[in-house]
Design a protein around this motif. Structure first.
Motif, PDB file in Angstrom:
ATOM      1  N   THR A 190       0.804  -1.043  -0.011  1.00 33.31           N
ATOM      2  CA  THR A 190       0.046   0.047   0.012  1.00 33.31           C
ATOM      3  C   THR A 190       0.673   1.342   0.025  1.00 33.31           C
ATOM      4  OG1 THR A 190      -1.851  -1.114   0.966  1.00 33.31           O
ATOM      5  CG2 THR A 190      -1.778   1.245   1.355  1.00 33.31           C
ATOM      6  N   MET A 191       0.553   2.369  -0.772  1.00 37.83           N
ATOM      7  CA  MET A 191       1.199   3.691  -0.818  1.00 37.83           C
ATOM      8  C   MET A 191       0.029   4.690  -0.329  1.00 37.83           C
ATOM      9  SD  MET A 191       3.566   3.208  -4.199  1.00 37.83           S
ATOM     10  CE  MET A 191       4.657   4.655  -3.526  1.00 37.83           C
ATOM     11  N   GLY A 192       0.447   5.695   0.267  1.00 43.03           N
ATOM     12  CA  GLY A 192      -0.655   6.656   0.790  1.00 43.03           C
ATOM     13  C   GLY A 192      -0.067   8.022   0.526  1.00 43.03           C
ATOM     14  N   TRP A 193      -1.103   9.034   0.660  1.00 39.65           N
ATOM     15  CA  TRP A 193      -0.529  10.379   0.932  1.00 39.65           C
ATOM     16  C   TRP A 193      -1.134  11.009   2.200  1.00 39.65           C
ATOM     17  CZ3 TRP A 193       2.428  13.097  -2.016  1.00 39.65           C
ATOM     18  CH2 TRP A 193       2.748  12.783  -3.537  1.00 39.65           C
ATOM     19  N   TYR A 194      -0.364  11.512   3.144  1.00 39.00           N
ATOM     20  CA  TYR A 194      -0.741  12.326   4.227  1.00 39.00           C
ATOM     21  C   TYR A 194      -0.638  13.721   3.987  1.00 39.00           C
ATOM     22  CZ  TYR A 194      -0.626   7.627   6.873  1.00 39.00           C
ATOM     23  OH  TYR A 194      -0.747   6.478   7.121  1.00 39.00           O
ATOM     24  N   ARG A 195      -1.140  14.290   4.884  1.00 41.27           N
ATOM     25  CA  ARG A 195      -0.929  15.726   5.119  1.00 41.27           C
ATOM     26  C   ARG A 195      -1.091  16.335   6.403  1.00 41.27           C
ATOM     27  NH1 ARG A 195      -6.538  18.130   2.340  1.00 41.27           N
ATOM     28  NH2 ARG A 195      -7.783  17.586   4.102  1.00 41.27           N
ATOM     29  N   GLN A 196      -0.202  17.577   6.705  1.00 41.17           N
ATOM     30  CA  GLN A 196      -0.279  17.716   7.712  1.00 41.17           C
ATOM     31  C   GLN A 196      -0.299  19.517   7.731  1.00 41.17           C
ATOM     32  OE1 GLN A 196       3.175  16.824  10.237  1.00 41.17           O
ATOM     33  NE2 GLN A 196       1.995  17.474  12.206  1.00 41.17           N
ATOM     34  N   ALA A 197      -1.323  20.374   8.365  1.00 39.42           N
ATOM     35  CA  ALA A 197      -1.790  21.635   8.302  1.00 39.42           C
ATOM     36  C   ALA A 197      -1.097  22.079   9.497  1.00 39.42           C
ATOM     37  CB  ALA A 197      -3.046  21.900   8.184  1.00 39.42           C
ATOM     38  N   PRO A 198      -0.716  23.634   9.324  1.00 36.10           N
ATOM     39  CA  PRO A 198       0.078  24.076  10.511  1.00 36.10           C
ATOM     40  C   PRO A 198      -0.990  23.854  11.817  1.00 36.10           C
ATOM     41  CG  PRO A 198       0.170  25.699   8.697  1.00 36.10           C
ATOM     42  CD  PRO A 198      -0.822  24.179   8.205  1.00 36.10           C
ATOM     43  N   GLY A 199      -0.335  23.495  12.805  1.00 37.90           N
ATOM     44  CA  GLY A 199      -0.926  23.364  14.136  1.00 37.90           C
ATOM     45  C   GLY A 199      -2.107  22.248  14.245  1.00 37.90           C
ATOM     46  N   LYS A 200      -1.980  21.281  13.167  1.00 36.67           N
ATOM     47  CA  LYS A 200      -2.778  20.085  13.265  1.00 36.67           C
ATOM     48  C   LYS A 200      -2.066  18.951  13.040  1.00 36.67           C
ATOM     49  CE  LYS A 200      -7.141  22.230  11.210  1.00 36.67           C
ATOM     50  NZ  LYS A 200      -7.958  22.334  10.358  1.00 36.67           N
ATOM     51  N   GLN A 201      -2.666  17.737  13.463  1.00 32.98           N
ATOM     52  CA  GLN A 201      -1.917  16.434  13.342  1.00 32.98           C
ATOM     53  C   GLN A 201      -1.688  16.029  11.934  1.00 32.98           C
ATOM     54  OE1 GLN A 201      -4.087  13.742  16.153  1.00 32.98           O
ATOM     55  NE2 GLN A 201      -2.506  14.173  17.682  1.00 32.98           N
ATOM     56  N   ARG A 202      -0.914  15.053  11.640  1.00 34.25           N
ATOM     57  CA  ARG A 202      -1.068  14.480  10.169  1.00 34.25           C
ATOM     58  C   ARG A 202      -1.981  13.650  10.120  1.00 34.25           C
ATOM     59  NH1 ARG A 202       4.785  12.323   8.177  1.00 34.25           N
ATOM     60  NH2 ARG A 202       5.445  14.529   8.924  1.00 34.25           N
ATOM     61  N   GLU A 203      -2.665  13.702   8.936  1.00 37.66           N
ATOM     62  CA  GLU A 203      -3.710  12.676   8.730  1.00 37.66           C
ATOM     63  C   GLU A 203      -3.575  12.088   7.459  1.00 37.66           C
ATOM     64  OE1 GLU A 203      -7.598  14.619   8.004  1.00 37.66           O
ATOM     65  OE2 GLU A 203      -6.564  16.139   6.439  1.00 37.66           O
ATOM     66  N   LEU A 204      -4.233  11.006   7.258  1.00 41.17           N
ATOM     67  CA  LEU A 204      -4.114  10.145   6.185  1.00 41.17           C
ATOM     68  C   LEU A 204      -5.352  10.611   5.089  1.00 41.17           C
ATOM     69  CD1 LEU A 204      -3.440   7.590   4.454  1.00 41.17           C
ATOM     70  CD2 LEU A 204      -4.967   6.219   5.641  1.00 41.17           C
ATOM     71  N   VAL A 205      -4.896  11.125   3.750  1.00 40.30           N
ATOM     72  CA  VAL A 205      -5.690  11.545   2.904  1.00 40.30           C
ATOM     73  C   VAL A 205      -6.253  10.614   1.904  1.00 40.30           C
ATOM     74  CG1 VAL A 205      -5.700  13.365   0.968  1.00 40.30           C
ATOM     75  CG2 VAL A 205      -4.607  13.748   3.118  1.00 40.30           C
ATOM     76  N   ALA A 206      -5.376   9.790   1.526  1.00 42.73           N
ATOM     77  CA  ALA A 206      -5.835   8.847   0.551  1.00 42.73           C
ATOM     78  C   ALA A 206      -4.677   7.517   0.722  1.00 42.73           C
ATOM     79  CB  ALA A 206      -5.873   9.285  -0.835  1.00 42.73           C
ATOM     80  N   GLU A 207      -5.228   6.476   0.136  1.00 41.96           N
ATOM     81  CA  GLU A 207      -4.250   5.236   0.090  1.00 41.96           C
ATOM     82  C   GLU A 207      -4.616   4.441  -0.967  1.00 41.96           C
ATOM     83  OE1 GLU A 207      -3.613   3.486   3.962  1.00 41.96           O
ATOM     84  OE2 GLU A 207      -5.547   2.716   3.861  1.00 41.96           O
ATOM     85  N   ILE A 208      -3.914   3.661  -1.487  1.00 42.26           N
ATOM     86  CA  ILE A 208      -4.101   2.589  -2.811  1.00 42.26           C
ATOM     87  C   ILE A 208      -3.179   1.542  -2.388  1.00 42.26           C
ATOM     88  CG2 ILE A 208      -2.362   3.757  -4.212  1.00 42.26           C
ATOM     89  CD1 ILE A 208      -4.198   3.053  -6.530  1.00 42.26           C
ATOM     90  N   THR A 209      -3.847   0.061  -2.537  1.00 44.54           N
ATOM     91  CA  THR A 209      -3.207  -0.851  -2.400  1.00 44.54           C
ATOM     92  C   THR A 209      -2.484  -1.142  -3.676  1.00 44.54           C
ATOM     93  OG1 THR A 209      -5.005  -2.396  -3.480  1.00 44.54           O
ATOM     94  CG2 THR A 209      -4.714  -1.617  -0.686  1.00 44.54           C
TER      95      THR A 209
END
Length: 121
Positions: free
Chosen positions: A33-52
């Motif tokens: 699986t590969m994924g894209w995460y994002r982290q906005a200023p002052g926020k926790q990193r979150e999983l945006v999308a993933e693909i097996t």
């Protein structure tokens, strides 16, 4: 060692589009699986999308219908097509491959260095 190299971030107006790319380099036999995460200023990193590796896809609710994740296993590359961008999509986006099988039969996890996406008028 395995390296993930991202590209494609930048400044875009609300409603615009960007396409992020992430290529994996190294002694790679296969990638799960590969994924894209994002982290906005002052926020926790979150999983945006993933693909097996079999092209099963999942998305966080906030990007469904706007973002599309895709990959090419032969090129060890994953993309994130982002449409109808909103100010709240502004963040550093990170590519992730939690389970990479190397040619010497080891499993490694890898993160990209991050690419900044800014959505602003």
């Amino acid at each position: 060692q395995v390296q993930l190299v991202e590209s494609g971030g930048g400044l875009v107006q609300p409603g615009g589009s960007l396409r992020l790319s992430c290529a994996a380099y190294g002694s790679i036999f296969s990638i799960g699986t590969m994924g894209w995460y994002r982290q906005a200023p002052g926020k926790q990193r979150e999983l945006v999308a993933e693909i097996t590796s079999g092209y099963g896809r999942s998305y966080v609710d906030s990007v469904k219908g706007r973002f599309t994740i895709s990959r090419d296993n032969s090129k060890n590359t994953v993309w994130l097509q982002m449409n109808s961008l909103k100010a709240e999509d502004t963040a550093v986006y990170y590519c992730n491959a939690p389970r990479v099988l190397t040619i010497d039969n080891r499993y490694l996890a890898a993160w990209g260095q991050g690419t900044l996406v800014t959505v602003s008028s």
